[in-house]
Design a protein around this motif. Structure first.
Motif, PDB file in Angstrom:
ATOM      1  N   MET A 166      46.247   5.268  60.940  1.00  0.00           N
ATOM      2  CA  MET A 166      46.571   6.577  61.501  1.00  0.00           C
ATOM      3  C   MET A 166      46.343   6.539  62.998  1.00  0.00           C
ATOM      4  N   THR A 167      47.056   7.376  63.727  1.00  0.00           N
ATOM      5  CA  THR A 167      46.870   7.432  65.172  1.00  0.00           C
ATOM      6  C   THR A 167      45.633   8.262  65.498  1.00  0.00           C
ATOM      7  N   TYR A 168      45.159   8.111  66.706  1.00  0.00           N
ATOM      8  CA  TYR A 168      44.025   8.919  67.171  1.00  0.00           C
ATOM      9  C   TYR A 168      44.352  10.404  67.062  1.00  0.00           C
ATOM     10  N   THR A 169      45.575  10.779  67.436  1.00  0.00           N
ATOM     11  CA  THR A 169      45.975  12.188  67.377  1.00  0.00           C
ATOM     12  C   THR A 169      45.911  12.715  65.946  1.00  0.00           C
ATOM     13  N   ASP A 170      46.398  11.921  64.983  1.00  0.00           N
ATOM     14  CA  ASP A 170      46.328  12.326  63.582  1.00  0.00           C
ATOM     15  C   ASP A 170      44.869  12.437  63.127  1.00  0.00           C
ATOM     16  N   VAL A 228      42.223  13.212  64.952  1.00  0.00           N
ATOM     17  CA  VAL A 228      41.638  14.447  65.495  1.00  0.00           C
ATOM     18  C   VAL A 228      42.119  15.658  64.713  1.00  0.00           C
ATOM     19  N   ASN A 229      43.396  15.669  64.318  1.00  0.00           N
ATOM     20  CA  ASN A 229      43.923  16.788  63.522  1.00  0.00           C
ATOM     21  C   ASN A 229      43.228  16.879  62.164  1.00  0.00           C
ATOM     22  N   VAL A 230      42.967  15.722  61.526  1.00  0.00           N
ATOM     23  CA  VAL A 230      42.245  15.717  60.250  1.00  0.00           C
ATOM     24  C   VAL A 230      40.843  16.294  60.436  1.00  0.00           C
ATOM     25  N   LEU A 231      40.181  15.893  61.503  1.00  0.00           N
ATOM     26  CA  LEU A 231      38.827  16.386  61.770  1.00  0.00           C
ATOM     27  C   LEU A 231      38.823  17.883  62.025  1.00  0.00           C
ATOM     28  N   LYS A 232      39.810  18.363  62.762  1.00  0.00           N
ATOM     29  CA  LYS A 232      39.883  19.806  63.037  1.00  0.00           C
ATOM     30  C   LYS A 232      40.120  20.601  61.758  1.00  0.00           C
ATOM     31  N   GLN A 233      40.960  20.073  60.870  1.00  0.00           N
ATOM     32  CA  GLN A 233      41.255  20.764  59.612  1.00  0.00           C
ATOM     33  C   GLN A 233      40.045  20.815  58.688  1.00  0.00           C
ATOM     34  N   SER A 286      29.465  18.753  62.175  1.00  0.00           N
ATOM     35  CA  SER A 286      28.489  19.458  63.015  1.00  0.00           C
ATOM     36  C   SER A 286      29.115  20.026  64.274  1.00  0.00           C
ATOM     37  N   SER A 287      30.282  19.522  64.673  1.00  0.00           N
ATOM     38  CA  SER A 287      30.974  20.024  65.862  1.00  0.00           C
ATOM     39  C   SER A 287      32.474  19.838  65.689  1.00  0.00           C
ATOM     40  N   ILE A 288      33.239  20.596  66.454  1.00  0.00           N
ATOM     41  CA  ILE A 288      34.699  20.539  66.370  1.00  0.00           C
ATOM     42  C   ILE A 288      35.223  19.615  67.467  1.00  0.00           C
ATOM     43  N   PRO A 289      35.952  18.568  67.109  1.00  0.00           N
ATOM     44  CA  PRO A 289      36.449  17.629  68.135  1.00  0.00           C
ATOM     45  C   PRO A 289      37.665  18.189  68.871  1.00  0.00           C
ATOM     46  N   ASN A 290      37.825  17.737  70.092  1.00  0.00           N
ATOM     47  CA  ASN A 290      39.023  18.051  70.871  1.00  0.00           C
ATOM     48  C   ASN A 290      39.738  16.755  71.211  1.00  0.00           C
ATOM     49  N   TRP A 291      41.052  16.850  71.424  1.00  0.00           N
ATOM     50  CA  TRP A 291      41.811  15.656  71.799  1.00  0.00           C
ATOM     51  C   TRP A 291      41.264  15.125  73.118  1.00  0.00           C
ATOM     52  N   GLY A 292      40.948  13.866  73.150  1.00  0.00           N
ATOM     53  CA  GLY A 292      40.388  13.243  74.340  1.00  0.00           C
ATOM     54  C   GLY A 292      38.915  12.914  74.206  1.00  0.00           C
ATOM     55  N   CYS A 293      38.248  13.455  73.166  1.00  0.00           N
ATOM     56  CA  CYS A 293      36.826  13.131  72.970  1.00  0.00           C
ATOM     57  C   CYS A 293      36.700  11.812  72.226  1.00  0.00           C
ATOM     58  N   ASP A 294      35.572  11.164  72.415  1.00  0.00           N
ATOM     59  CA  ASP A 294      35.312   9.917  71.702  1.00  0.00           C
ATOM     60  C   ASP A 294      34.994  10.240  70.249  1.00  0.00           C
ATOM     61  N   VAL A 306      42.395   3.212  63.267  1.00  0.00           N
ATOM     62  CA  VAL A 306      42.784   4.310  64.155  1.00  0.00           C
ATOM     63  C   VAL A 306      43.382   3.698  65.412  1.00  0.00           C
ATOM     64  N   THR A 307      44.604   4.115  65.762  1.00  0.00           N
ATOM     65  CA  THR A 307      45.334   3.490  66.871  1.00  0.00           C
ATOM     66  C   THR A 307      45.692   4.504  67.955  1.00  0.00           C
ATOM     67  N   ASP A 308      46.163   3.962  69.077  1.00  0.00           N
ATOM     68  CA  ASP A 308      46.728   4.771  70.177  1.00  0.00           C
ATOM     69  C   ASP A 308      45.738   5.801  70.708  1.00  0.00           C
ATOM     70  N   PHE A 309      44.667   5.300  71.277  1.00  0.00           N
ATOM     71  CA  PHE A 309      43.621   6.154  71.842  1.00  0.00           C
ATOM     72  C   PHE A 309      44.003   6.664  73.229  1.00  0.00           C
ATOM     73  N   PRO A 310      43.419   7.782  73.662  1.00  0.00           N
ATOM     74  CA  PRO A 310      43.583   8.205  75.057  1.00  0.00           C
ATOM     75  C   PRO A 310      43.121   7.105  76.006  1.00  0.00           C
ATOM     76  N   ALA A 311      43.836   6.938  77.093  1.00  0.00           N
ATOM     77  CA  ALA A 311      43.561   5.834  78.014  1.00  0.00           C
ATOM     78  C   ALA A 311      42.130   5.871  78.547  1.00  0.00           C
ATOM     79  N   ASP A 312      41.586   7.079  78.745  1.00  0.00           N
ATOM     80  CA  ASP A 312      40.245   7.197  79.323  1.00  0.00           C
ATOM     81  C   ASP A 312      39.147   6.692  78.392  1.00  0.00           C
ATOM     82  N   LEU A 313      39.448   6.537  77.103  1.00  0.00           N
ATOM     83  CA  LEU A 313      38.434   6.110  76.146  1.00  0.00           C
ATOM     84  C   LEU A 313      38.354   4.591  76.002  1.00  0.00           C
TER      85      LEU A 313
END
Length: 535
Positions: free
Chosen positions: A331-335, A337-342, A348-356, A376-383
């Motif tokens: 799965m991609t990093y974006t997918d 993060v969406n799974v975690l948000k759902q 314990s916390s809600i992730p945002n796109w771009g967080c480690d 998990v693939t295709d991470f944000p460049a800053d990570l």
């Protein structure tokens, strides 16, 4: 007699003497082991045996002496049966001995053969009043951590070291069988591969003494460090070879007093030339994990089962099956993060796109996928580090993490940025151009698309073991751990109030256990140079 015949006879005589000497030397170096006796000689009773090892336990009766001897060559002990008067020295657990006798069928349970001793010599005594380990006693890992210099004598830690040995050899076999060239990358480097700045700065004794002088001494022409990764230098090799790997020590100056971070650990790193697809790198990672894990399970099934019995992880055998038999999920990093948000109510916390991805997030994603390992693939460049190849969206990079049950991240990998201009732009923005000109040269002279991955061997080892006391702890699978504020084996001082020292759970009641640990936190004197912890 002709000169040629004479020469031939003299040569033959010399070779015969050399052969006899060689066999004698071989016997002295490679004596019979417990493994030899148990696995090779059970049907050859009556043969003489000379063996050395350590006594695990001793039972002395009126007419007979029973000892269990182990030399580390296998899991099993060899039972020694002797007359109680055979040795005048005190026999106790931990004593090293040499035993000569005859192999006979065993009348007791648990072994096919036993050694009827004719002579038993104590090579090294062991004062059991102060020796911390007692026979038939289970110890907590907290207790064993006080004795990194002695704990390899316990059955538990011997099992861990044997499994690590097999895992290491299995890694080499897999990569060698698949055409990877093994190379040693530098330990001393001016490059910070990870870009985290958590490195050990190397200075010689003369440099430290001359810091306040008008002309400070300088051994190297630029700041130099202990390597955090051999990957950048491994890319040099894939400029001439299709596949290459390294397996060596790496160092991180993380100021963490816990057991999760070692200052020194071993990394498996591999590079593959002429690959434009991250899928190619991912497939090698998956095949490597399955091959190594299957090999370790096959060789150490009973030991691993014993470790699993102590584990607090439910359905661990089914988790192991998923590791070796299932196709890993992607799965991609974006997918992710969406799974975690759902499922944020379970976190314990809600992730945002771009967080480690924290360990909590990693472990949840694996559980969400029914404990099947996840790429998990295709991470944000800053990570990810500067060398990861930028994707067409200019926001993400072709990087991948492999997540496994209970551990989290096991592997990290990526396609490398093989294009000169994008890499140069990244280095300029980070202010790293000065020390990485050689790395840019690789892109100017015959550059090819390539990718690779890295993994700490302790992570794979602790996943295979799944011991409830060692899961997530690199400290336990290292023979002599080196970490923050601990450069040497811990020195233990026992102040005995009663007649015996503490011996089982590590709980201090009437006895006092005083830990004298190394105080060298920022400067570790390693005789030739001092390693100064810098961030």
């Amino acid at each position: 007699m002709s000169a040629s015949v004479c020469y031939s006879k003299i040569s033959g005589c010399i070779l015969q003497r050399f052969s006899c000497h060689h066999r004698s030397a071989f016997y002295r170096c490679y004596r019979q082991s417990v493994k030899d006796v148990i696995s090779i000689l059970p049907n050859k009773t009556g043969v003489p045996v000379n063996i050395r090892g350590w006594l695990r336990n001793v039972r002395k009766q009126k007419r007979v002496l029973f000892c269990n001897l182990n030399d580390g060559s296998c899991y099993e002990n060899l039972q020694i049966v002797a007359d109680p008067s055979i040795c005048q020295s005190e026999l106790s657990p931990g004593v090293s001995v040499e035993v000569t006798g005859t192999l006979v069928p065993s009348v007791g349970k648990g072994q096919e053969v036993e050694l009827q001793a004719d002579s038993l010599t104590v090579l090294g005594p062991c004062d059991n009043e102060f020796y911390p380990f007692k026979p038939r006693t289970e110890y907590t890992q907290d207790f064993l951590r006080n004795y990194p210099h002695l704990r390899c004598r316990t059955l538990h830690h011997q099992n861990l070291l044997r499994i690590r040995d097999s895992a290491t050899m299995a890694v080499h076999k897999f990569l060698q069988d698949n055409g990877f060239l093994f190379v040693h990358t530098p330990i001393i480097t001016s490059s910070d591969c990870e870009g985290a700045g958590e490195m050990f700065h190397i200075k010689t004794n003369e440099e430290l003494k001359s810091l306040n002088s008008e002309k400070p001494q300088q051994f190297f022409d630029r700041p130099s460090y202990l390597t955090v990764s051999g990957q950048l230098h491994l890319e040099i090799i894939t400029g001439a070879f299709l596949r290459a790997y390294s397996f060596g020590p790496t160092f991180r100056a993380e100021k963490s007093p816990g057991r999760y971070h070692l200052a020194e650990f071993y990394m498996i790193e591999a590079e593959i030339a002429f690959t434009k697809s991250l899928d190619c790198v991912i497939q090698v990672m998956e095949d490597l994990v399955k091959s190594v894990t299957t090999s370790v399970f096959d060789k150490h099934e009973s030991a691993i089962q014993d470790l699993w019995k102590q584990s607090n992880v439910e359905h661990i055998s089914s988790i192991a099956d998923r590791l070796t038999k299932n196709k890993y999920i992607r799965m991609t990093y974006t997918d992710a993060v969406n799974v975690l948000k759902q499922n944020s109510e379970k976190l314990s916390s809600i992730p945002n796109w771009g967080c480690d991805l924290s360990k909590e997030y990693e472990q949840f994603l694996v559980r969400y996928c029914d404990n099947v390992p996840v790429f998990v693939t295709d991470f944000p460049a800053d990570l990810k580090p500067f060398y990861a190849r930028t994707n067409s969206d200019e926001k993400t990079v072709s990087a991948v993490d492999l997540l496994v049950p209970e551990v989290g991240e096991l592997f990290g990998g990526s396609l490398r940025e093989e294009r000169l201009q994008p890499l140069q732009d990244k280095l300029e923005s980070l202010g790293l151009m000065k020390n990485y000109q050689w790395y840019l040269d690789l892109r100017q002279f015959g550059s090819v698309p390539h990718g690779g991955f890295g993994m700490g061997i302790m992570k794979l080892h602790r996943y295979n073991d799944h011991d409830s006391q060692t899961t997530h702890i690199d400290f336990e699978v290292t023979s002599v751990p080196v970490k923050y504020k601990q450069a040497d084996a811990v020195v233990i001082v026992l102040s005995v109030v009663k007649s015996k020292p503490i011996c089982n759970t590590g709980v201090e009641d009437t006895e006092k256990l005083m830990h004298v640990k190394s105080k060298r936190a920022k400067e570790w004197d390693l005789s030739i140079c001092k390693l100064v912890c810098v961030r």
